[in-house]
Design a protein around this motif. Structure first.
Motif, PDB file in Angstrom:
ATOM      1  N   THR A   1      43.054  33.854 -24.357  1.00 22.95           N
ATOM      2  CA  THR A   1      43.715  35.153 -24.399  1.00 22.95           C
ATOM      3  C   THR A   1      42.792  36.166 -23.753  1.00 22.95           C
ATOM      4  OG1 THR A   1      44.739  34.552 -26.506  1.00 22.95           O
ATOM      5  CG2 THR A   1      44.819  36.855 -25.886  1.00 22.95           C
ATOM      6  N   ARG A   2      43.345  36.994 -22.856  1.00 19.85           N
ATOM      7  CA  ARG A   2      42.565  38.044 -22.194  1.00 19.85           C
ATOM      8  C   ARG A   2      43.122  39.412 -22.575  1.00 19.85           C
ATOM      9  NH1 ARG A   2      43.089  34.039 -18.412  1.00 19.85           N
ATOM     10  NH2 ARG A   2      41.129  33.054 -17.856  1.00 19.85           N
ATOM     11  N   TYR A   3      42.199  40.325 -22.803  1.00 23.44           N
ATOM     12  CA  TYR A   3      42.559  41.703 -23.116  1.00 23.44           C
ATOM     13  C   TYR A   3      41.893  42.605 -22.085  1.00 23.44           C
ATOM     14  CZ  TYR A   3      43.962  39.882 -27.672  1.00 23.44           C
ATOM     15  OH  TYR A   3      44.574  39.183 -28.674  1.00 23.44           O
ATOM     16  N   ALA A   4      42.657  43.548 -21.545  1.00 17.80           N
ATOM     17  CA  ALA A   4      42.143  44.495 -20.550  1.00 17.80           C
ATOM     18  C   ALA A   4      41.761  45.805 -21.220  1.00 17.80           C
ATOM     19  CB  ALA A   4      43.203  44.739 -19.481  1.00 17.80           C
ATOM     20  N   ASN A   5      40.883  46.547 -20.575  1.00 17.85           N
ATOM     21  CA  ASN A   5      40.464  47.883 -21.020  1.00 17.85           C
ATOM     22  C   ASN A   5      39.858  47.884 -22.429  1.00 17.85           C
ATOM     23  OD1 ASN A   5      41.362  49.158 -18.596  1.00 17.85           O
ATOM     24  ND2 ASN A   5      43.439  48.943 -19.358  1.00 17.85           N
ATOM     25  N   VAL A   6      39.001  46.904 -22.688  1.00 19.13           N
ATOM     26  CA  VAL A   6      38.321  46.797 -23.980  1.00 19.13           C
ATOM     27  C   VAL A   6      36.925  47.406 -23.833  1.00 19.13           C
ATOM     28  CG1 VAL A   6      37.429  45.205 -25.720  1.00 19.13           C
ATOM     29  CG2 VAL A   6      39.617  44.724 -24.584  1.00 19.13           C
ATOM     30  N   SER A   7      36.605  48.344 -24.684  1.00 23.55           N
ATOM     31  CA  SER A   7      35.299  49.004 -24.599  1.00 23.55           C
ATOM     32  C   SER A   7      34.184  48.078 -25.078  1.00 23.55           C
ATOM     33  CB  SER A   7      35.292  50.284 -25.441  1.00 23.55           C
ATOM     34  OG  SER A   7      35.324  49.948 -26.824  1.00 23.55           O
ATOM     35  N   GLU A   8      32.977  48.397 -24.648  1.00 20.83           N
ATOM     36  CA  GLU A   8      31.789  47.656 -25.097  1.00 20.83           C
ATOM     37  C   GLU A   8      31.656  47.757 -26.618  1.00 20.83           C
ATOM     38  OE1 GLU A   8      28.126  45.529 -24.886  1.00 20.83           O
ATOM     39  OE2 GLU A   8      29.404  45.972 -23.178  1.00 20.83           O
ATOM     40  N   ALA A   9      31.976  48.918 -27.173  1.00 18.27           N
ATOM     41  CA  ALA A   9      31.881  49.117 -28.624  1.00 18.27           C
ATOM     42  C   ALA A   9      32.846  48.197 -29.368  1.00 18.27           C
ATOM     43  CB  ALA A   9      32.164  50.568 -28.975  1.00 18.27           C
ATOM     44  N   THR A  10      34.035  48.010 -28.837  1.00 21.46           N
ATOM     45  CA  THR A  10      35.002  47.108 -29.462  1.00 21.46           C
ATOM     46  C   THR A  10      34.510  45.673 -29.386  1.00 21.46           C
ATOM     47  OG1 THR A  10      36.833  48.591 -28.943  1.00 21.46           O
ATOM     48  CG2 THR A  10      37.402  46.303 -29.409  1.00 21.46           C
ATOM     49  N   TYR A  11      33.960  45.292 -28.254  1.00 21.54           N
ATOM     50  CA  TYR A  11      33.400  43.947 -28.100  1.00 21.54           C
ATOM     51  C   TYR A  11      32.268  43.715 -29.105  1.00 21.54           C
ATOM     52  CZ  TYR A  11      30.544  40.241 -26.003  1.00 21.54           C
ATOM     53  OH  TYR A  11      29.783  39.113 -25.797  1.00 21.54           O
ATOM     54  N   GLN A  12      31.373  44.669 -29.232  1.00 24.81           N
ATOM     55  CA  GLN A  12      30.270  44.550 -30.184  1.00 24.81           C
ATOM     56  C   GLN A  12      30.797  44.506 -31.623  1.00 24.81           C
ATOM     57  OE1 GLN A  12      27.177  43.832 -29.468  1.00 24.81           O
ATOM     58  NE2 GLN A  12      27.516  43.990 -27.272  1.00 24.81           N
ATOM     59  N   GLY A  13      31.849  45.254 -31.882  1.00 23.26           N
ATOM     60  CA  GLY A  13      32.474  45.228 -33.199  1.00 23.26           C
ATOM     61  C   GLY A  13      33.039  43.862 -33.522  1.00 23.26           C
ATOM     62  N   LEU A  14      33.636  43.231 -32.534  1.00 22.17           N
ATOM     63  CA  LEU A  14      34.158  41.871 -32.720  1.00 22.17           C
ATOM     64  C   LEU A  14      33.033  40.905 -33.060  1.00 22.17           C
ATOM     65  CD1 LEU A  14      36.265  39.603 -32.552  1.00 22.17           C
ATOM     66  CD2 LEU A  14      35.900  39.584 -30.070  1.00 22.17           C
TER      67      LEU A  14
ATOM     68  N   ALA B   1      30.256  41.511 -34.469  1.00 22.54           N
ATOM     69  CA  ALA B   1      29.666  41.815 -35.765  1.00 22.54           C
ATOM     70  C   ALA B   1      30.630  41.593 -36.936  1.00 22.54           C
ATOM     71  CB  ALA B   1      29.179  43.263 -35.780  1.00 22.54           C
ATOM     72  N   ALA B   2      31.903  41.475 -36.646  1.00 20.68           N
ATOM     73  CA  ALA B   2      32.906  41.367 -37.715  1.00 20.68           C
ATOM     74  C   ALA B   2      32.758  40.061 -38.495  1.00 20.68           C
ATOM     75  CB  ALA B   2      34.307  41.447 -37.110  1.00 20.68           C
TER      76      ALA B   2
ATOM     77  N   ASN C   1      35.148  38.636 -40.192  1.00 18.33           N
ATOM     78  CA  ASN C   1      36.374  37.881 -39.961  1.00 18.33           C
ATOM     79  C   ASN C   1      36.889  38.254 -38.571  1.00 18.33           C
ATOM     80  OD1 ASN C   1      39.041  36.924 -39.846  1.00 18.33           O
ATOM     81  ND2 ASN C   1      39.286  37.083 -42.063  1.00 18.33           N
ATOM     82  N   LYS C   2      36.511  37.459 -37.584  1.00 18.44           N
ATOM     83  CA  LYS C   2      36.811  37.793 -36.193  1.00 18.44           C
ATOM     84  C   LYS C   2      38.309  37.756 -35.885  1.00 18.44           C
ATOM     85  CE  LYS C   2      32.174  36.605 -34.776  1.00 18.44           C
ATOM     86  NZ  LYS C   2      31.651  37.121 -36.016  1.00 18.44           N
ATOM     87  N   ALA C   3      39.017  36.783 -36.433  1.00 15.35           N
ATOM     88  CA  ALA C   3      40.455  36.695 -36.186  1.00 15.35           C
ATOM     89  C   ALA C   3      41.169  37.924 -36.756  1.00 15.35           C
ATOM     90  CB  ALA C   3      41.020  35.421 -36.778  1.00 15.35           C
ATOM     91  N   LEU C   4      40.766  38.378 -37.928  1.00 13.87           N
ATOM     92  CA  LEU C   4      41.355  39.569 -38.525  1.00 13.87           C
ATOM     93  C   LEU C   4      41.022  40.806 -37.688  1.00 13.87           C
ATOM     94  CD1 LEU C   4      42.974  40.762 -40.872  1.00 13.87           C
ATOM     95  CD2 LEU C   4      40.802  40.998 -42.116  1.00 13.87           C
ATOM     96  N   PHE C   5      39.794  40.890 -37.182  1.00 13.34           N
ATOM     97  CA  PHE C   5      39.398  41.997 -36.317  1.00 13.34           C
ATOM     98  C   PHE C   5      40.313  42.032 -35.078  1.00 13.34           C
ATOM     99  CE2 PHE C   5      37.130  43.931 -32.819  1.00 13.34           C
ATOM    100  CZ  PHE C   5      36.510  45.029 -33.387  1.00 13.34           C
ATOM    101  N   VAL C   6      40.519  40.892 -34.461  1.00 21.35           N
ATOM    102  CA  VAL C   6      41.384  40.814 -33.272  1.00 21.35           C
ATOM    103  C   VAL C   6      42.782  41.278 -33.624  1.00 21.35           C
ATOM    104  CG1 VAL C   6      42.467  39.244 -31.622  1.00 21.35           C
ATOM    105  CG2 VAL C   6      40.042  39.040 -32.106  1.00 21.35           C
ATOM    106  N   GLN C   7      43.299  40.806 -34.737  1.00 17.23           N
ATOM    107  CA  GLN C   7      44.656  41.170 -35.149  1.00 17.23           C
ATOM    108  C   GLN C   7      44.785  42.673 -35.412  1.00 17.23           C
ATOM    109  OE1 GLN C   7      45.866  39.207 -38.728  1.00 17.23           O
ATOM    110  NE2 GLN C   7      47.930  40.058 -38.689  1.00 17.23           N
TER     111      GLN C   7
END
Length: 61
Positions: free
Chosen positions: A33-46, A48-49, A51-57
């Protein structure tokens, strides 16, 4: 894009390209799965989360 393995029950690996702001998720099923326009902060949040699947959802929806 190079992906790094992560600890998750449903996700196998994650990759991020800061030049294009693209996040790539590799699911344990083999699906990508690819997501466009994702910030570096969101990536770092993922990363660190706890529960990564819940974070994505919740965040990438």
């Amino acid at each position: 894009m190079k992906r790094q393995p992560i600890r998750s029950t449903s996700l196998k690996a994650v990759g991020y390209d800061p030049a294009t702001l693209t996040l790539e998720l590799e699911h344990r099923s083999g699906r990508i799965t690819r997501y466009a326009n994702v910030s570096e902060a969101t990536y770092q949040g993922l990363l660190a989360a706890p529960n990564k699947a819940l974070f994505v959802q919740q965040v990438l929806g």
